[in-house]
Design a protein around this motif. Structure first.
Motif, PDB file in Angstrom:
ATOM      1  N   LEU A 162     -60.393  -0.299 -42.854  1.00  0.00           N
ATOM      2  CA  LEU A 162     -61.862  -1.215 -43.091  1.00  0.00           C
ATOM      3  C   LEU A 162     -61.577  -1.920 -43.461  1.00  0.00           C
ATOM      4  N   THR A 163     -61.872  -2.957 -43.887  1.00  0.00           N
ATOM      5  CA  THR A 163     -61.827  -4.965 -44.102  1.00  0.00           C
ATOM      6  C   THR A 163     -61.799  -4.093 -45.680  1.00  0.00           C
ATOM      7  N   SER A 164     -60.679  -5.083 -46.054  1.00  0.00           N
ATOM      8  CA  SER A 164     -61.143  -5.209 -47.317  1.00  0.00           C
ATOM      9  C   SER A 164     -62.048  -5.668 -48.224  1.00  0.00           C
ATOM     10  N   GLY A 165     -62.589  -5.662 -48.262  1.00  0.00           N
ATOM     11  CA  GLY A 165     -64.644  -5.545 -48.273  1.00  0.00           C
ATOM     12  C   GLY A 165     -64.959  -4.744 -48.099  1.00  0.00           C
ATOM     13  N   THR A 166     -64.578  -3.506 -47.113  1.00  0.00           N
ATOM     14  CA  THR A 166     -66.121  -2.493 -47.597  1.00  0.00           C
ATOM     15  C   THR A 166     -64.659  -1.317 -48.194  1.00  0.00           C
ATOM     16  N   ALA A 167     -65.784  -0.154 -48.248  1.00  0.00           N
ATOM     17  CA  ALA A 167     -65.016   0.870 -48.339  1.00  0.00           C
ATOM     18  C   ALA A 167     -65.250   2.172 -48.011  1.00  0.00           C
ATOM     19  N   SER A 168     -64.879   3.674 -48.212  1.00  0.00           N
ATOM     20  CA  SER A 168     -65.043   4.614 -47.158  1.00  0.00           C
ATOM     21  C   SER A 168     -65.772   5.691 -48.811  1.00  0.00           C
ATOM     22  N   VAL A 169     -66.500   6.665 -47.815  1.00  0.00           N
ATOM     23  CA  VAL A 169     -66.895   7.689 -49.215  1.00  0.00           C
ATOM     24  C   VAL A 169     -65.622   8.251 -50.260  1.00  0.00           C
ATOM     25  N   GLU A 170     -64.286   8.359 -49.834  1.00  0.00           N
ATOM     26  CA  GLU A 170     -63.832   8.725 -50.423  1.00  0.00           C
ATOM     27  C   GLU A 170     -63.071   7.529 -51.412  1.00  0.00           C
ATOM     28  N   HIS A 171     -63.046   6.846 -51.255  1.00  0.00           N
ATOM     29  CA  HIS A 171     -62.845   5.321 -51.949  1.00  0.00           C
ATOM     30  C   HIS A 171     -63.420   5.330 -53.480  1.00  0.00           C
ATOM     31  N   PHE A 172     -65.090   6.193 -53.143  1.00  0.00           N
ATOM     32  CA  PHE A 172     -65.758   6.669 -54.677  1.00  0.00           C
ATOM     33  C   PHE A 172     -65.481   7.879 -55.671  1.00  0.00           C
ATOM     34  N   VAL A 173     -65.550   8.454 -54.395  1.00  0.00           N
ATOM     35  CA  VAL A 173     -65.375   9.842 -55.209  1.00  0.00           C
ATOM     36  C   VAL A 173     -64.082  10.100 -56.092  1.00  0.00           C
ATOM     37  N   PHE A 174     -63.067   9.424 -55.703  1.00  0.00           N
ATOM     38  CA  PHE A 174     -61.522   9.654 -56.641  1.00  0.00           C
ATOM     39  C   PHE A 174     -61.399   8.476 -57.562  1.00  0.00           C
ATOM     40  N   ASP A 175     -60.737   8.372 -58.707  1.00  0.00           N
ATOM     41  CA  ASP A 175     -60.776   7.487 -59.734  1.00  0.00           C
ATOM     42  C   ASP A 175     -60.255   6.528 -59.613  1.00  0.00           C
ATOM     43  N   GLY A 176     -59.255   6.564 -58.351  1.00  0.00           N
ATOM     44  CA  GLY A 176     -57.999   5.160 -58.478  1.00  0.00           C
ATOM     45  C   GLY A 176     -58.023   5.591 -57.137  1.00  0.00           C
ATOM     46  N   TYR A 177     -57.663   3.890 -56.378  1.00  0.00           N
ATOM     47  CA  TYR A 177     -57.292   3.505 -55.322  1.00  0.00           C
ATOM     48  C   TYR A 177     -56.179   2.127 -54.677  1.00  0.00           C
ATOM     49  N   ILE A 178     -55.011   2.899 -54.326  1.00  0.00           N
ATOM     50  CA  ILE A 178     -53.747   2.202 -54.247  1.00  0.00           C
ATOM     51  C   ILE A 178     -53.996   2.211 -53.212  1.00  0.00           C
ATOM     52  N   ARG A 179     -53.393   0.279 -52.118  1.00  0.00           N
ATOM     53  CA  ARG A 179     -53.070  -0.131 -51.378  1.00  0.00           C
ATOM     54  C   ARG A 179     -51.709  -0.777 -50.220  1.00  0.00           C
ATOM     55  N   LEU A 180     -51.011   0.223 -50.070  1.00  0.00           N
ATOM     56  CA  LEU A 180     -50.014  -0.090 -49.792  1.00  0.00           C
ATOM     57  C   LEU A 180     -50.177  -1.147 -47.971  1.00  0.00           C
ATOM     58  N   ALA A 181     -49.314  -2.332 -47.880  1.00  0.00           N
ATOM     59  CA  ALA A 181     -49.445  -2.511 -46.480  1.00  0.00           C
ATOM     60  C   ALA A 181     -48.230  -3.553 -46.628  1.00  0.00           C
ATOM     61  N   MET A 182     -47.900  -3.380 -44.939  1.00  0.00           N
ATOM     62  CA  MET A 182     -46.880  -4.711 -44.549  1.00  0.00           C
ATOM     63  C   MET A 182     -47.638  -5.852 -43.869  1.00  0.00           C
TER      64      MET A 182
END
Length: 230
Positions: A162-182
């Motif tokens: 997903l791009t930074s402007g989109t989200a999937s179902v789990e991103h709505f269901v759970f309380d927090g969302y942290i992204r790690l990237a290189m």
């Protein structure tokens, strides 16, 4: 204001204005080599060593012996903590976990009660998407059971497309969302970034922050407003 749970990641609690809200279910998502498992173990060790909060690490794809070996690189003796009944490292299939979570007095509840667990890490919830063909139901069940037992949870997930402007179902269901990237930097170098995209129950410092993986684990350098704009 909800009580906060220290993450054990230097610098991250500054981004979270004190830590993870107690009882939250938080996705930590990233690609290979971003340090997801290391972050999860650090989170558990913080609870064990500083707050008398035993923890559980559940892995779907790795054997516990591999986790022990990998964490020895940081001089973290997980076997010793297991012998002291402060930690459990468990290898299960997604099917068995979900079945045991909803079973009264099942294996999952037994593990929690056995050591008085307050924290849990599950690696990786990506596999739950393909279980029984109903990912929303699986994620909601997982979230509700973790909340029922009062566990502050880190749920590791492989990097999505997903791009930074989109989200999937789990991103709505759970309380927090942290992204790690290189990310590529100066063609040959890479920089590591961490971004808290969502966290119910607390303010967050928005934007990407640099982090490093050192001899003692992850370290986050909270970015200034100016550095995030530039």
């Amino acid at each position: 204001m909800r009580q906060k749970t220290a993450s054990g990641i230097p610098g991250l609690d500054n981004v979270l204005f004190g830590g993870l809200p107690q009882g939250n279910t938080t996705i930590v998502e990233g690609g290979p080599g971003t340090g997801k498992t290391t972050l999860g173990i650090q989170f558990l060790l913080e609870g064990i060593k500083k707050h008398n909060e035993p923890g559980i690490f559940i892995t779907f794809e790795e054997f516990p012996d591999q986790i022990y070996e990998d964490m020895n690189l940081f001089d973290w003796d997980l076997r010793k903590l297991e012998k002291e009944n402060k930690l459990r490292v468990i290898g299960l299939s997604p099917e068995v976990l979900m079945h045991q979570m909803v079973k009264p007095d099942g294996l999952f509840e037994e593990m929690i009660k056995e050591i008085g667990s307050k924290r849990i890490v599950i690696d990786s919830i990506s596999l739950l998407k393909y279980l029984n063909g109903n990912e929303r139901k699986n994620f909601c069940t997982l979230r509700n059971v973790l909340r029922k037992h009062g566990l502050t949870s880190i749920l590791l997930q492989e990097q999505s497309g997903l791009t930074s402007g989109t989200a999937s179902v789990e991103h709505f269901v759970f309380d927090g969302y942290i992204r790690l990237a290189m990310k590529a930097r100066f063609h040959t170098l890479r920089k590591r970034t961490i971004e808290v995209l969502k966290m119910r129950g607390t303010r967050i410092t928005e934007g990407e922050h640099r982090y490093r993986i050192l001899d003692n684990g992850l370290f986050v350098q909270k970015s200034s407003l100016l550095s995030r704009i530039m």
